[in-house]
Enzyme design. Structure first.
Site, mmCIF file in Angstrom:
data_model
loop_
_atom_site.group_PDB
_atom_site.id
_atom_site.type_symbol
_atom_site.label_atom_id
_atom_site.label_comp_id
_atom_site.label_asym_id
_atom_site.label_seq_id
_atom_site.Cartn_x
_atom_site.Cartn_y
_atom_site.Cartn_z
ATOM 1 N N VAL A 1 -12.683 0.294 4.987
ATOM 2 C CA VAL A 1 -13.882 1.132 5.107
ATOM 3 C C VAL A 1 -15.040 0.330 5.696
ATOM 4 O O VAL A 1 -15.769 0.806 6.575
ATOM 5 C CB VAL A 1 -14.271 1.734 3.736
ATOM 6 N N SER B 1 -10.246 -12.526 1.808
ATOM 7 C CA SER B 1 -9.222 -12.566 0.755
ATOM 8 C C SER B 1 -8.316 -11.351 0.851
ATOM 9 O O SER B 1 -7.124 -11.423 0.566
ATOM 10 C CB SER B 1 -9.862 -12.651 -0.634
ATOM 11 N N ASN C 1 -15.263 -10.898 -9.809
ATOM 12 C CA ASN C 1 -15.617 -10.659 -8.402
ATOM 13 C C ASN C 1 -16.502 -9.428 -8.229
ATOM 14 O O ASN C 1 -17.584 -9.507 -7.641
ATOM 15 C CB ASN C 1 -14.351 -10.507 -7.567
ATOM 16 N N TYR D 1 -10.580 -1.505 -12.700
ATOM 17 C CA TYR D 1 -11.180 -1.334 -11.362
ATOM 18 C C TYR D 1 -12.327 -0.322 -11.435
ATOM 19 O O TYR D 1 -13.454 -0.604 -11.033
ATOM 20 C CB TYR D 1 -10.114 -0.889 -10.356
ATOM 21 N N ASN E 1 -10.168 10.123 -1.855
ATOM 22 C CA ASN E 1 -9.063 9.396 -1.209
ATOM 23 C C ASN E 1 -9.301 9.234 0.288
ATOM 24 O O ASN E 1 -9.078 10.166 1.065
ATOM 25 C CB ASN E 1 -7.743 10.113 -1.505
ATOM 26 N N ASP F 1 -2.662 7.791 -13.469
ATOM 27 C CA ASP F 1 -2.925 8.768 -12.402
ATOM 28 C C ASP F 1 -3.388 10.107 -12.988
ATOM 29 O O ASP F 1 -2.615 10.792 -13.654
ATOM 30 C CB ASP F 1 -1.639 9.048 -11.603
HETATM 31 N N1 UFG Z 1 1.698 8.218 -4.754
HETATM 32 C C1 UFG Z 1 3.048 8.468 -4.759
HETATM 33 N N2 UFG Z 1 3.862 7.544 -4.192
HETATM 34 C C2 UFG Z 1 3.399 6.382 -3.648
HETATM 35 C C3 UFG Z 1 2.020 6.136 -3.656
HETATM 36 C C4 UFG Z 1 1.178 7.090 -4.224
HETATM 37 O O1 UFG Z 1 3.535 9.492 -5.251
HETATM 38 O O2 UFG Z 1 4.199 5.561 -3.185
HETATM 39 C C5 UFG Z 1 0.803 9.228 -5.344
HETATM 40 C C6 UFG Z 1 -0.042 8.681 -6.469
HETATM 41 O O3 UFG Z 1 0.655 8.725 -7.674
HETATM 42 C C7 UFG Z 1 -1.236 9.625 -6.422
HETATM 43 C C8 UFG Z 1 -1.354 9.988 -4.935
HETATM 44 O O4 UFG Z 1 -0.093 9.661 -4.362
HETATM 45 O O5 UFG Z 1 -0.961 10.783 -7.142
HETATM 46 C C9 UFG Z 1 -2.421 9.209 -4.222
HETATM 47 O O6 UFG Z 1 -2.245 7.822 -4.527
HETATM 48 P P1 UFG Z 1 -3.049 6.667 -3.797
HETATM 49 O O7 UFG Z 1 -2.557 5.375 -4.372
HETATM 50 O O8 UFG Z 1 -2.988 6.849 -2.325
HETATM 51 O O9 UFG Z 1 -4.551 6.956 -4.225
HETATM 52 P P2 UFG Z 1 -5.177 7.084 -5.696
HETATM 53 O O10 UFG Z 1 -5.509 8.532 -5.857
HETATM 54 O O11 UFG Z 1 -4.362 6.460 -6.734
HETATM 55 O O12 UFG Z 1 -6.437 6.129 -5.555
HETATM 56 C C10 UFG Z 1 -7.555 6.412 -4.789
HETATM 57 C C11 UFG Z 1 -8.180 5.111 -4.333
HETATM 58 C C12 UFG Z 1 -8.626 4.315 -5.515
HETATM 59 C C13 UFG Z 1 -9.531 5.160 -6.353
HETATM 60 C C14 UFG Z 1 -8.847 6.442 -6.740
HETATM 61 C C15 UFG Z 1 -9.705 7.318 -7.573
HETATM 62 O O13 UFG Z 1 -7.263 4.367 -3.586
HETATM 63 O O14 UFG Z 1 -9.315 3.158 -5.085
HETATM 64 O O15 UFG Z 1 -8.448 7.121 -5.554
HETATM 65 O O16 UFG Z 1 -10.280 8.287 -6.826
HETATM 66 F F1 UFG Z 1 -9.838 4.491 -7.475
#
Ligand code: UFG
Length: 326
Positions: free
Chosen positions: A14, A36, A90, A139, A168, A285
């Site tokens: 971003v 990093s 951090n 986090y 997201n 999640d």
């Molecule tokens: N998912 C899968 N398979 C994968 C990866 C992800 O099914 O291999 C699912 C996750 O379980 C989730 C969705 O896809 O339901 C989205 O997952 P992401 O990891 O892409 O994103 P997140 O919603 O977990 O996380 C994002 C940001 C975080 C933030 C979070 C809260 O990446 O930094 O939204 O809004 F904290």
């Protein structure tokens, strides 16, 4: 000539896109990044680059900067659960030093990269900014702690600040000079880049983390926002920041897409098969995370224009293929 901005974490996903937008708008940009997790190649060509830590920001900050845009942080939910101290040291400790450096240098405007993870398991969808904040992982807790620190800094020392809580983030940005800025995490944990790796044949299948959620198809629903729309909100936030005030705005499209809808969209956009396997739920999640971004629209004048999921995926696909051939 524009203004001069310090972009911490400007070698990351971003941060690099926002730095590119600032440059395209005619501003001067200095990127501070310790590499990093960022990539030197992600720093836009027109930016000055300092390889360094935000803990040492005082070495470089001076009154010539109009504002700081702060992206430098660790951002992996799973890692934060097993190594929480890394996130406190951090994300929180580093920002403490950055705020002190800004105070000493007289740089009095800040735009902070916050997250929907500050809300935790939401009680409502879409989520407004006054929803309860109860992060479910270190986090999110570290980002919420920084939001609290910023509020104190505004009240006590007159900082002008805007925290932008991203949902997201996805897609890629093609700058005017043809350079494309996209997502390159290592390890990659985010859904869209992982599904694209399957489409490229770099992974055998995508694991769907849980299909027994209380959602229409049983998989988690998320609000995907194009990184270029997100970047534009940062430039608007710089203009909206007011001395002594801390404005917090959600950034999302207000539309939820399930994991299976994302996978199906990738199949359509790429024309490639994407095998999927159902896997257990991933810890922490929430079932549904969708933003109410009315405040950003009203107070920042933000107008996201790349809200179509297929378009977001198409831009991410273009970046993934360029990387493959690079
Ligand atoms: N998912 C899968 N398979 C994968 C990866 C992800 O099914 O291999 C699912 C996750 O379980 C989730 C969705 O896809 O339901 C989205 O997952 P992401 O990891 O892409 O994103 P997140 O919603 O977990 O996380 C994002 C940001 C975080 C933030 C979070 C809260 O990446 O930094 O939204 O809004 F904290």
């Amino acid at each position: 000539m524009g203004n001069k901005y310090l972009v911490t974490g400007g070698a990351g996903y971003v941060g690099s896109v926002v730095a590119a937008h600032l440059l395209e708008a005619g501003h001067q940009v200095t990127v501070l990044d310790d590499l990093s997790t960022g990539h030197r190649a992600g720093v836009p060509a027109g930016a000055e680059f300092i390889e360094g830590r935000i803990q040492d920001a005082a070495k470089w900050l001076d009154p010539s900067y109009r504002a700081v845009l702060h992206f430098a942080a660790f951002s992996q939910v799973g890692e934060s659960v097993v190594n929480p101290e890394k996130y406190w040291v951090n994300n929180v400790g580093g920002t403490t030093a950055l705020l002190a450096a800004m105070r000493d240098a007289g740089v009095r405007t800040l735009v902070f990269s916050s997250t929907a993870a500050t809300y935790g398991e939401p009680e409502t969808a879409p989520i407004p900014e006054d929803a309860p904040t109860a992060p479910t992982n270190p986090y999110g807790a570290s980002k919420l702690a920084v939001d609290h620190m910023i509020s104190g800094e505004c009240a006590a020392h007159g900082l002008a600040a805007v925290s932008l809580r991203y949902f997201n983030v996805a897609g890629a940005h093609r700058a005017a000079d043809g350079t494309t800025y996209g997502e390159r995490h290592d390890p990659e944990t985010h859904l869209i880049p992982l599904v694209l790796q399957v489409a490229q044949g770099r992974r055998e299948a995508i694991s769907v983390f849980g299909d027994d959620y209380p959602t229409p198809d049983g998989t988690c629903v998320r609000d995907y926002i194009h990184v270029a729309d997100l970047a534009e909100a940062h430039l608007l936030a710089l203009d909206a920041a007011r001395a002594g005030e801390h404005l917090i705005c959600n950034l999302g499209n207000g539309n939820g897409f399930s994991v299976r809808e994302v996978i199906e969209t990738v199949r359509k956009v790429t024309g490639h098969p994407v095998p999927e396997v159902t896997a257990p739920r991933r810890g922490g999640d929430p079932a549904v995370l969708v933003a109410s971004a009315e405040r950003a629209k009203e107070l920042l004048g933000w107008r996201p224009s790349r809200t179509d999921l297929a378009g977001i995926v198409a831009d991410a696909w273009e970046f993934a293929r360029r990387k493959e051939t690079a």
